[in-house]
Design an enzyme around this catalytic site. Structure first.
Site, mmCIF file in Angstrom:
data_model
loop_
_atom_site.group_PDB
_atom_site.id
_atom_site.type_symbol
_atom_site.label_atom_id
_atom_site.label_comp_id
_atom_site.label_asym_id
_atom_site.label_seq_id
_atom_site.Cartn_x
_atom_site.Cartn_y
_atom_site.Cartn_z
ATOM 1 N N LYS A 1 0.817 -1.245 -0.162
ATOM 2 C CA LYS A 1 0.041 0.037 -0.003
ATOM 3 C C LYS A 1 1.034 1.286 -0.049
ATOM 4 O O LYS A 1 2.039 1.207 0.468
ATOM 5 C CB LYS A 1 -0.863 0.177 1.208
ATOM 6 C CG LYS A 1 -2.021 0.751 1.180
ATOM 7 C CD LYS A 1 -3.045 0.017 0.450
ATOM 8 C CE LYS A 1 -4.627 0.926 0.469
ATOM 9 N NZ LYS A 1 -5.763 0.082 -0.059
HETATM 10 N N1 GLU Z 1 -7.317 0.169 -3.231
HETATM 11 C C1 GLU Z 1 -8.128 -0.962 -3.488
HETATM 12 C C2 GLU Z 1 -8.146 -1.848 -2.217
HETATM 13 O O1 GLU Z 1 -8.119 -1.493 -1.127
HETATM 14 C C3 GLU Z 1 -7.670 -1.757 -4.614
HETATM 15 C C4 GLU Z 1 -6.183 -2.259 -4.615
HETATM 16 C C5 GLU Z 1 -5.805 -2.990 -5.895
HETATM 17 O O2 GLU Z 1 -6.628 -3.071 -6.734
HETATM 18 O O3 GLU Z 1 -4.684 -3.255 -5.936
HETATM 19 O O4 GLU Z 1 -8.499 -2.983 -2.374
#
Ligand code: GLU
Length: 425
Positions: free
Chosen positions: A115
């Site tokens: 993240k």
């Molecule tokens: N930000 C989204 C989540 O928290 C998508 C993450 C992604 O598609 O890599 O799942």
């Protein structure tokens, strides 16, 4: 009879990493994980903090701070979004990265978790400033990125445009167009059909599955949705299409309520034009905190962390909570909701539709062959219903909540792969 695994209250109720670790520990106990493996799986593999100097529109230089945390890559490249917000902090990004590891594992897509975040307030920034922040942040973290190492995506306050800048910045550095470096891109740049709606669609699918378990028919369901962005707005629209009555929806400033049900396409069209719900005349305006305590059957927190807490969990009236956001419920709130018999479909399952279609996007980019929207949606449907059933079965087997069931399933899969691979020395 087996006793249900117990989650200890975190030392700080509002620290997301502690909340993640407490639930992880319960799953690790239930799985009988060895202390060393437990430590490996709990610890983020890599954490990068970068300074992002940017020339602002007024000609002054300003330095922003950005993070990228890679939690675990045992099952594949790290995967996870990038958020832009004034209150981003490292423990939050750590928790979100770990949640991505468990989320990818719950839906069984071959990724680990990562993240990113940048401390900034996008509402105060021009498009040019946002572009310069995005490009410099990408340059700062690019040593640890790669389509087979770490693949970002949108999250809170980032979107297709942000991903297009990221893809372009990376591509300029590697001297070729590499679309698989990031997901959630515009369709014309190697995005996938159905990606924008995917998280909301996943929320709709698991809500439907949970209502079946509770014996509640969609047409008799009143839903409150916190948030009206990519997850809340689209989720509300798809839930309404299933015949449910959306009685309330909110933005960051407040909520609107109409007991007869809101016309969601009309609300979303208003939001698109006015940027906020303020001034919408076909509903009553209520404060954000009161919204969560409205009389309803389903509550979908689809905004941010720590919304359902020890302070308001006793007053929540919903029978079912579907976590569109990551980490909206604290550990203490979980305990109260469980005692009160409220079913909670946890974030790592409920909002996994987004990363599932991100996986589909990555596969399509690498193959250079694109699927129809029907194919994307039907594969997503299959992944979400299978995963819901697997979580439900694990929870039943361990006599625990869906949340702990999801952690046991997810942590078990990652631990298994880690042990098969062994420790490189
Ligand atoms: N930000 C989204 C989540 O928290 C998508 C993450 C992604 O598609 O890599 O799942």
């Amino acid at each position: 009879m087996s006793t249900a695994p117990q989650v200890k209250a975190p030392m700080d109720e509002f620290n997301p990493f502690q909340a993640m670790a407490q639930r992880f520990d319960v799953a690790a106990d239930a799985l009988g994980l060895d202390e060393g493996v437990r430590e490996v799986l709990r610890t983020p593999d890599k954490e990068l903090t970068v300074a992002i100097p940017v020339t602002m529109d007024n000609g002054k230089l300003k330095v922003f701070t950005g993070y990228r945390v890679q939690h675990n890559f045992s099952r594949g490249p790290c995967k996870g979004g990038i958020r832009y917000a004034p209150d981003v902090h490292l423990d939050e990004v750590r928790a979100l990265a770990a949640w991505m590891t468990w989320k990818c594992s719950v839906v069984d897509v071959p990724f680990g978790g990562g993240k990113g975040g940048v401390i900034c307030d996008p509402r105060q920034l021009s498009k040019g400033e946002l572009e310069r922040i995005t490009r410099r942040y990408t340059t700062g973290i690019m040593d640890i990125l790669g389509s087979d190492r770490d693949v970002p995506a949108p999250d809170v306050n980032t979107n297709e445009q942000t991903m297009a800048w990221l893809m372009d910045t990376w591509s300029m550095h590697v001297r070729r167009t590499d679309t698989a470096i990031v997901t959630g891109k515009p369709l014309a740049l190697g995005g996938s059909k159905g990606r924008t709606e995917a998280t909301g669609r996943g929320v709709m699918i698991v809500t439907r599955e949970a209502l079946k378990k509770l014996g509640i028919r969609p047409e008799n369901t009143r839903v409150v949705v916190q948030g009206s962005g990519n997850v809340g707005g689209i989720g509300a629209m798809l839930l309404a299409r299933e015949g449910m009555k959306i009685v309330s929806i909110s933005d960051i400033y407040g909520a609107i309520y109409n007991e007869k049900g809101l016309d969601i396409p009309d609300v979303l069209a208003y939001l698109k034009q006015n940027k906020k719900l303020e001034g919408y005349t076909k509903a009553q305006h209520i404060p954000s905190a009161a919204q969560l305590e409205l009389d309803c059957d389903v509550l979908v927190p689809a905004a941010t962390e720590n919304q359902l807490t020890s302070k308001n969990a006793e007053r929540i009236k919903a029978k079912l909570i579907v976590e569109g956001a990551n980490g909206p419920t604290t550990v203490l709130a979980d305990q109260i909701l469980e005692r009160r018999g409220v079913m909670v479909v946890p974030d790592i399952l409920a909002n996994a539709g987004g990363v599932t279609v991100s996986y589909f996007e990555w596969v399509q980019d690498r193959a250079g062959y694109f699927w129809t929207e029907e194919v994307v949606n039907s594969r997503l449907e299959q992944v979400m219903t299978t995963s819901f059933a697997a979580v439900e079965e694990t929870a039943r087997k361990h006599n625990t909540s869906l949340r702990i069931g999801a952690y046991i399933l997810a942590v078990g899969r990652v631990a298994n792969v880690y042990q098969m691979r062994g420790t490189y020395a």
